[in-house]
Design an enzyme around this catalytic site. Structure first.
Site, PDB file in Angstrom:
ATOM      1  N   ASP A 185       0.843  -1.201   0.000  1.00  0.00           N
ATOM      2  CA  ASP A 185       0.000   0.000   0.000  1.00  0.00           C
ATOM      3  C   ASP A 185       0.880   1.254   0.000  1.00  0.00           C
ATOM      4  OD1 ASP A 185       0.922  -0.460   2.626  1.00  0.00           O
ATOM      5  OD2 ASP A 185      -0.671   0.783   3.464  1.00  0.00           O
ATOM      6  N   HIS A 510       1.254  -8.859  -3.959  1.00  0.00           N
ATOM      7  CA  HIS A 510       0.309  -7.795  -3.601  1.00  0.00           C
ATOM      8  C   HIS A 510       1.136  -6.530  -3.385  1.00  0.00           C
ATOM      9  CE1 HIS A 510      -3.390  -6.095  -1.835  1.00  0.00           C
ATOM     10  NE2 HIS A 510      -2.557  -5.447  -1.037  1.00  0.00           N
ATOM     11  N   ASP A 555       0.731 -17.384  -5.228  1.00  0.00           N
ATOM     12  CA  ASP A 555       1.335 -16.287  -5.984  1.00  0.00           C
ATOM     13  C   ASP A 555       0.251 -15.558  -6.769  1.00  0.00           C
ATOM     14  OD1 ASP A 555       2.994 -14.538  -7.262  1.00  0.00           O
ATOM     15  OD2 ASP A 555       3.714 -15.999  -8.745  1.00  0.00           O
ATOM     16  N   GLU A 564       2.121 -10.434   0.011  1.00  0.00           N
ATOM     17  CA  GLU A 564       2.400  -8.995   0.002  1.00  0.00           C
ATOM     18  C   GLU A 564       3.899  -8.814   0.223  1.00  0.00           C
ATOM     19  OE1 GLU A 564      -0.228  -6.600   2.418  1.00  0.00           O
ATOM     20  OE2 GLU A 564       0.774  -4.725   1.882  1.00  0.00           O
TER      21      GLU A 564
END
Ligand SMILES: [Ca+2]
Ligand SMILES: [Ca+2]
Length: 587
Positions: A185, A510, A555, A564
């Site tokens: 993020d 991610h 994956d 992530e």
């Protein structure tokens, strides 16, 4: 016509006799470090298929056999109940690129035996942080095909109502630029920056000569500062802006109200806030700033004033924590009282006892002031918990051991305790690893397979390196290396967990830039969180095929609970790779 067919069949038949077809095929049942091995170190592959008998190591083209051996007796994997055998070729020391071949099964991915085998990984893992930089364009010169515009200048960050103070009312703005994106993020969190920075600065404090020799392809590569410190500075400078100069308190995080979509950084332009000051943020900040004051002190000419600023910031944060010991971050409570709701990573913590210990130790080591040493009980019990973002106590023991010769008599009298704490953890990690299916400290217990288990393996490696530094006993170094082998492919899922490093690596982490950039290959040098027994329940990404604890990995970019990336996972990878490089000649 028939004659031609017969002739062709005979020709193909003769080919088969020279090189059996199985030897041409990569077998995923052969698990090993997909990068390779130091010439003078242990070399092991684990075979998870039902086979026994001989194995060979050949040149990568399969033409020349350089080693022949027999597979070990089978061992049972205590987690899955499956059996495994090992192929030990430690006595093969000749540098080169090879494959391991098992007749009837196939060959391994290619690997190398050479000095400095993890040098590129060490630099690449530091470079991984460069790719996480906010507020700066990543040009092609340094970022290659992953070049991208700058994102998140963070020069106008709103004071969230939870963080409002007399001098900084809600809705006013501060400038809080630089720093790294925390993970997949785009937010910036002080607590997670804490252990990350502590780990990276410890790489430098433990291996300064090696760090000075490392070259990383970042814009600061030609200046006088070691590149690891250049990269760390990018985040240190951000952290300094997170302290309120009025009272010394430190905002818990700088964040959107909600997570961005899967877009590139420059397309993510939602309002950013600093939220409530917390005691864990203040103490982690104090520990990092105290350590940074030591690390950057010799670079006063290059960075005038920085070490003093860090030192002052550390003391002010400590004093704020003393006045606000109960200010734990509680996002649910915060969202009941303030708007807008904030639903990004919480990094909440039920206890700051360990943060007090880490901050006290670092402030003591930097200032040599006994009042920090005696401010909290540094040895409340016999435990030595493996470091993680909410549990930083053992980082204090690492630093006390590292700087033992520079301590005051008060600290020196506890050195046997410090040593005992570290060795207890390391001994427990290396004990019986040779009975484990993969011969690694990692995975002796199914409880290792938590969210971010790759960082568990790397942090176990650090504990073992610390024990090696204290004792010079090679068993600790070998066990640390075994966990590096785990991370690079010797594990129950057969992945090397570092993007771009190895033959079978995560392609769909991610990680917003890797998803959104239109480039097939993910950003390299990033450590996937890895196997996580509870991942399916946690992220509900479709596609998990097993519930066996050491095999749950997917994956896929929706698998944020197993795939992530995060700065606090990459930092122990940097530590482990750098330490193994720096120590390779000490065998
Ligand atoms: Ca440099
Ligand atoms: Ca804690």
């Amino acid at each position: 016509m028939l004659r031609i067919i017969v002739a062709v069949s005979l020709f193909i038949g003769s080919l088969f006799r020279i090189e059996p077809v199985s030897a041409q095929t990569v077998s995923e049942a052969i698990r090993l470090n997909q990068i390779g091995f130091y010439p003078n170190a242990p070399k092991v592959a684990i075979i998870v298929a039902a086979t026994d008998g001989p194995f060979q190591v050949t040149t990568a083209d399969g033409r020349r056999v350089v080693y022949s051996g027999s597979l070990s007796e089978s061992r049972t994997n205590a987690i899955s109940g499956k059996t495994a055998r090992s192929a030990d070729f430690s006595t093969l020391r000749t540098p080169g690129t090879y494959v391991l071949v098992i007749p009837g099964l196939g060959k391994s991915y290619p690997f190398s035996i050479q000095a400095n085998i993890h040098q590129k990984l060490a630099a690449g893992a530091i470079k991984g942080f460069y790719y996480q930089r906010t507020a700066i364009e990543l040009p092609e010169t340094y970022a290659g095909i992953w070049h991208r515009p700058a994102g998140h200048p963070d020069t106008r960050v709103l004071i969230h109502p939870s963080a409002a103070s007399a001098t900084r009312p809600a809705g006013t703005t501060i400038s809080s630029p630089l720093g790294w994106y925390d993970a997949g993020d785009y937010n910036k969190y002080i607590v997670n920056s804490g252990i990350t920075m502590g780990t990276l600065l410890s790489v430098y404090e433990d291996f300064p000569d090696y760090c000075r020799s490392m070259a990383v392809s970042i814009p600061e590569r030609t200046n006088q500062l070691p590149d690891l410190l250049d990269e760390s500075l990018w985040n240190l400078r951000w952290m300094l802006t997170m302290q309120d100069p009025a009272d010394g308190g430190v905002y818990h995080k700088l964040t959107n109200a909600r997570f961005d979509g899967m877009v590139m950084p420059d397309k993510a332009t939602a309002d950013r806030y600093v939220v409530q000051k917390s005691v864990t943020a203040a103490l982690d900040f104090a520990a990092v700033m105290a350590q940074a004051a030591r690390v950057f002190r010799p670079f006063t000419r290059e960075l005038p004033g920085l070490a003093d600023s860090c030192s002052t910031a550390a003391v002010k944060a400590w004093q704020w924590a003393k006045q606000n010991p109960d200010a734990l971050y509680n996002q649910d409570a915060l969202n009941k009282s303030f708007e807008p709701d904030v639903v990004t990573g919480t990094y909440g913590d039920r206890s700051a006892a360990d943060e007090w210990i880490w901050a006290a130790a670092e402030l003591y080591l930097t200032t040599k002031d006994d009042t920090y040493y005696t401010a909290v009980n540094l040895f409340p019990d016999e435990n030595t918990p493996l470091p993680s973002w909410p549990m930083v106590r053992t980082l204090a023991y690492y630093s006390l051991a590292r700087l033992s010769k520079q301590m005051t008599p008060r600290g020196q009298q506890d050195l046997p305790k410090v040593k005992a704490h570290i060795l207890r953890l390391a001994d427990q990690l290396k004990q019986d690893r040779n009975k484990q299916a993969f011969l690694t400290p990692m995975g002796k217990s199914a409880s290792d397979y938590i969210w971010g288990s790759s960082a568990v393996a790397a942090n176990q490696g650090i504990a073992l390196i610390q024990a090696f530094r204290l004792t010079n006993q090679g068993e600790y170094l070998d066990a640390a290396l075994a966990n590096m082998d785990y991370l690079l492919g010797r594990n129950a899922v057969g992945y090397s967990f570092v993007t771009g490093f190895g033959s079978k690596t995560p392609l769909h982490p991610h990680h917003r830039p890797s998803v959104a950039d239109g480039i097939d290959a993910p950003v390299p040098g990033l450590l996937s969180g890895g196997t996580n027994a509870n991942a399916a329940r946690q992220d509900k990404c479709p596609g998990y095929t097993t519930t066996v604890a050491d095999e749950v990995f997917l994956d896929a970019d929706c698998s944020y609970a197993s795939n992530e990336i995060a700065i606090n996972w990459n930092a122990p990878l940097v530590y482990l790779a750098t330490a193994l490089e720096a120590l390779q000649k000490k065998r």
